[in-house]
Structures are given as structure tokens and as C-alpha cells.
Design an enzyme around this catalytic site. Structure first.
Site, PDB file in Angstrom:
ATOM      1  N   SER A 112      33.573  43.307  24.976  1.00 23.97           N
ATOM      2  CA  SER A 112      33.292  44.474  25.832  1.00 23.97           C
ATOM      3  C   SER A 112      33.711  45.750  25.115  1.00 23.97           C
ATOM      4  O   SER A 112      34.669  45.747  24.332  1.00 23.97           O
ATOM      5  CB  SER A 112      34.096  44.352  27.131  1.00 23.97           C
ATOM      6  OG  SER A 112      34.023  45.561  27.859  1.00 23.97           O
TER       7      SER A 112
ATOM      8  N   TYR B 229      42.039  43.437  31.045  1.00 19.59           N
ATOM      9  CA  TYR B 229      40.704  43.109  30.519  1.00 19.59           C
ATOM     10  C   TYR B 229      40.529  43.654  29.088  1.00 19.59           C
ATOM     11  O   TYR B 229      39.982  42.979  28.219  1.00 19.59           O
ATOM     12  CB  TYR B 229      39.674  43.707  31.470  1.00 19.59           C
ATOM     13  CG  TYR B 229      38.225  43.433  31.166  1.00 19.59           C
ATOM     14  CD1 TYR B 229      37.662  42.182  31.416  1.00 19.59           C
ATOM     15  CD2 TYR B 229      37.394  44.443  30.678  1.00 19.59           C
ATOM     16  CE1 TYR B 229      36.299  41.952  31.174  1.00 19.59           C
ATOM     17  CE2 TYR B 229      36.040  44.219  30.440  1.00 19.59           C
ATOM     18  CZ  TYR B 229      35.502  42.972  30.689  1.00 19.59           C
ATOM     19  OH  TYR B 229      34.170  42.758  30.455  1.00 19.59           O
TER      20      TYR B 229
HETATM   21  P1  NAP Z   1      29.134  38.355  36.425  1.00 24.40           P
HETATM   22  O1  NAP Z   1      27.788  38.823  36.863  1.00 24.40           O
HETATM   23  O2  NAP Z   1      30.324  38.620  37.253  1.00 24.40           O
HETATM   24  O3  NAP Z   1      29.012  36.756  36.143  1.00 24.40           O
HETATM   25  C1  NAP Z   1      30.133  36.072  35.705  1.00 24.40           C
HETATM   26  C2  NAP Z   1      29.763  34.646  35.353  1.00 24.40           C
HETATM   27  O4  NAP Z   1      30.934  34.025  34.787  1.00 24.40           O
HETATM   28  C3  NAP Z   1      29.349  33.810  36.541  1.00 24.40           C
HETATM   29  O5  NAP Z   1      28.383  32.888  36.115  1.00 24.40           O
HETATM   30  C4  NAP Z   1      30.654  33.079  36.921  1.00 24.40           C
HETATM   31  O6  NAP Z   1      30.421  31.815  37.547  1.00 24.40           O
HETATM   32  C5  NAP Z   1      31.245  32.858  35.541  1.00 24.40           C
HETATM   33  N1  NAP Z   1      32.689  32.676  35.533  1.00 24.40           N
HETATM   34  C6  NAP Z   1      33.655  33.539  35.949  1.00 24.40           C
HETATM   35  N2  NAP Z   1      34.867  32.992  35.764  1.00 24.40           N
HETATM   36  C7  NAP Z   1      34.656  31.756  35.238  1.00 24.40           C
HETATM   37  C8  NAP Z   1      35.499  30.686  34.848  1.00 24.40           C
HETATM   38  N3  NAP Z   1      36.826  30.774  34.964  1.00 24.40           N
HETATM   39  N4  NAP Z   1      34.936  29.549  34.352  1.00 24.40           N
HETATM   40  C9  NAP Z   1      33.612  29.429  34.234  1.00 24.40           C
HETATM   41  N5  NAP Z   1      32.750  30.401  34.589  1.00 24.40           N
HETATM   42  C10 NAP Z   1      33.269  31.543  35.102  1.00 24.40           C
HETATM   43  O7  NAP Z   1      29.516  38.915  34.987  1.00 24.40           O
HETATM   44  P2  NAP Z   1      28.604  39.579  33.831  1.00 24.40           P
HETATM   45  O8  NAP Z   1      28.565  41.022  34.070  1.00 24.40           O
HETATM   46  O9  NAP Z   1      27.347  38.812  33.668  1.00 24.40           O
HETATM   47  O10 NAP Z   1      29.577  39.346  32.594  1.00 24.40           O
HETATM   48  C11 NAP Z   1      29.339  38.346  31.600  1.00 24.40           C
HETATM   49  C12 NAP Z   1      30.243  38.625  30.419  1.00 24.40           C
HETATM   50  O11 NAP Z   1      29.949  39.919  29.898  1.00 24.40           O
HETATM   51  C13 NAP Z   1      31.728  38.633  30.745  1.00 24.40           C
HETATM   52  O12 NAP Z   1      32.467  38.070  29.691  1.00 24.40           O
HETATM   53  C14 NAP Z   1      32.043  40.105  30.862  1.00 24.40           C
HETATM   54  O13 NAP Z   1      33.394  40.371  30.610  1.00 24.40           O
HETATM   55  C15 NAP Z   1      31.132  40.684  29.813  1.00 24.40           C
HETATM   56  N6  NAP Z   1      30.817  42.092  30.000  1.00 24.40           N
HETATM   57  C16 NAP Z   1      30.159  42.540  31.092  1.00 24.40           C
HETATM   58  C17 NAP Z   1      29.894  43.895  31.212  1.00 24.40           C
HETATM   59  C18 NAP Z   1      29.145  44.492  32.393  1.00 24.40           C
HETATM   60  O14 NAP Z   1      29.065  45.719  32.483  1.00 24.40           O
HETATM   61  N7  NAP Z   1      28.578  43.705  33.276  1.00 24.40           N
HETATM   62  C19 NAP Z   1      30.315  44.784  30.226  1.00 24.40           C
HETATM   63  C20 NAP Z   1      30.987  44.300  29.116  1.00 24.40           C
HETATM   64  C21 NAP Z   1      31.239  42.937  29.009  1.00 24.40           C
HETATM   65  P3  NAP Z   1      30.462  31.623  39.166  1.00 24.40           P
HETATM   66  O15 NAP Z   1      29.580  32.678  39.732  1.00 24.40           O
HETATM   67  O16 NAP Z   1      29.949  30.265  39.413  1.00 24.40           O
HETATM   68  O17 NAP Z   1      31.903  31.769  39.532  1.00 24.40           O
END
Ligand code: NAP
Length: 241
Positions: free
Chosen positions: A139, A152
């Protein structure tokens, strides 16, 4: 050559679901991990199966070592994924002064213990086969630091360090390790952030989409990325340069 498998963690929705979908389009079979949202995971599986790829749902908490190994060990005895995307992550944002030890530990554990446990399970097979791609989703917060996200930012900065160290360890066996670093991407993770305050900070003046992050991962998994390792590829609309 046997059909290639991609293991994507946290792929029931958001960025992970978009990554799993494009990798299926590129001919990978999917091992799709998530924690608890079975309905959402089933929807992604259905979409993937329409591309003629196979999809195996693997619900487990990546921060739970026993749960992770009980699911992965029996699979890995038979097959080795060509791609691992460590995407599972979550936030528990608040100022450091209000943060308790669980807020700190839980965020670090999903990101760093999750990376360690899942990667350790698959890397032996990759090294033996002398092929593999590992992509860690980090991130901008781990590169620039972000107020309200000390836990984070620490977790993602740690994962950047782990990406580079592991890349150096396994490069000679043709296992390539990189990170993709998203900025603000439209998923549930950022649904509560004040958009009017954030948008002026982004040179491109908009949030990114999960598909735009998935495109970078897709490239790193492709034959075109065969000489790229230890790199952090930002997909952030210019918010951090
Ligand atoms: P999201 O929409 O909140 O989805 C999170 C996903 O991770 C869901 O499939 C959830 O599964 C799964 N998850 C959470 N905790 C888990 C665990 N302990 N074990 C297994 N699965 C788990 O998040 P996102 O925005 O797509 O983020 C994906 C990645 O990108 C993350 O690493 C996040 O830090 C990174 N990221 C996101 C952003 C952003 O702006 N969105 C920016 C920078 C980095 P369930 O729903 O089944 O619990």
C-alpha cells in the site's frame, strides 16, 4: 505442461476478486482464499468458471497458522501453484494514542503472519520446480506513512521489506517476488474515508479501480515479466511518487 494454478488470498471481493478473475482469463486455475464471506466467494467462483478455469474455494484465516496449514498442506502435497498473490489485508484505523494492542497486533498479523504462513507453505514446491511468481499487495501507506494508520503502515512497510529480502533469496531458482502498491482503490476497505478530503491529494483526481490493480498483477504473472524481481509497482494515480 500441466495447467498453472494461482493461489490468491483475500479474493472473495475487492482487489483480490479482480485479480482472480483476470488470472482465470489468462488460463490459470484458481485456489481462492477468503475468511468468511462465503456468498461473495461463490459469486467470484461462478464468474471464474465461466472462463473455463477451475476454482477451488479455500476459506481460512491467513493469520491462523493451524487453519492455513490444515487447508494448504494436503493440496500442496499434490500440486504447486505457479502464482501466489498475498492480497488478504484489513485495516483498523485510529490515531496511535487511541490504538490498543489488539488493533496493532491483528493488523500486523493478517499482513505479516499471513504472508509468512502462506508463502512458506508454497515456496518449497516453487523452488523444487524452479519456477514461480509471488506478488504481495502492499500500500501507499507502507511507502509514505499515513496518519491514523500506524499499524497498517507498519504492516505494509514490513511486507515491502519481506518482498525484497525474499526476492534476493530465491531469484537464482527462477522464483520472482514483487509487490504491487495500490493507492486509494474503490472497494469496501475505503468506504468510510472522507472522499472530498482525499480527492484533492490525488494528482489524477479520482480513485482507482480493482481492475487497474489487477492489470499490474496480471503483468507480473505473465511471461513478459520474466526479468523483474524485488520491485514495488505503484498503482496510485500519482498520490505518491
Ligand atoms: P476488501 O474489499 O476489504 O477485501 C478484503 C478481502 O480480504 C476479502 O476477501 C476478505 O475476506 C479477505 N480477508 C480479510 N482478512 C482476511 C484473513 N485474515 N484471512 C483471509 N482473508 C481475509 O479489501 P481490498 O480493498 O480489496 O484490499 C485488498 C488488498 O489491497 C489488501 O491487502 C489491502 O491492504 C490492499 N490495499 C487496498 C487499498 C484500497 O484502497 N482498497 C489500498 C492499498 C492497499 P472475507 O470477506 O471473506 O472476510
Amino acid at each position: 505442461m500441466d495447467k498453472r494454478i494461482a493461489l490468491v488470498t483475500g479474493a472473495s471481493r475487492g482487489i483480490g476478486a479482480a485479480i482472480a478473475t483476470v488470472l482465470a482469463q489468462d488460463g490459470f486455475d484458481l485456489w481462492l482464499n477468503y475468511r468468511s464471506n462465503h456468498e461473495a466467494a461463490e459469486r467470484v467462483k461462478n464468474e471464474i468458471e465461466q472462463t473455463n478455469a477451475q476454482c477451488r474455494l479455500l476459506p481460512f484465516d491467513v493469520s491462523d497458522s493451524e487453519a492455513t496449514l490444515s487447508v494448504l498442506d494436503p493440496l500442496i502435497e499434490k500440486e504447486t501453484p505457479y502464482v501466489l498473490v498475498n492480497n488478504a489485508g484489513f485495516t483498523r484505523d485510529m490515531l496511535m494514542i487511541w490504538m490498543n494492542q489488539n488493533d496493532w497486533k491483528d493488523v500486523l498479523s493478517v499482513t505479516l503472519d499471513g504472508f509468512f504462513q502462506v508463502t512458506r507453505a508454497v515456496i518449497k514446491g516453487m523452488l523444487t520446480k524452479r519456477r514461480g511468481r509471488i506478488i504481495n499487495i502492499v500500500s501507499t501507506s507502507g511507502q509514505s506513512g499515513m496518519a491514523g494508520q500506524v499499524n497498517y503502515s507498519a504492516a505494509k512497510a514490513g511486507l515491502i521489506g519481506a518482498t525484497k529480502a525474499l526476492a534476493a533469496e530465491v531469484a537464482k531458482r527462477n522464483v520472482l517476488v514483487n509487490a504491487v502498491s495500490p493507492g486509494f482503490i474503490e472497494t469496501e476497505m475505503i468506504k468510510d474515508i472522507p472522499k472530498e478530503k482525499v480527492l484533492p491529494m490525488i494528482p489524477m483526481q479520482r480513485f482507482g479501480t480493482p481492475e487497474e490493480v489487477a492489470a499490474a498483477v496480471r503483468f507480473l504473472c505473465s511471461d513478459q515479466a520474466s526479468y523483474i524481481t524485488g520491485q514495488i509497482i505503484a498503482v496510485n494515480g500519482g498520490v505518491y511518487m
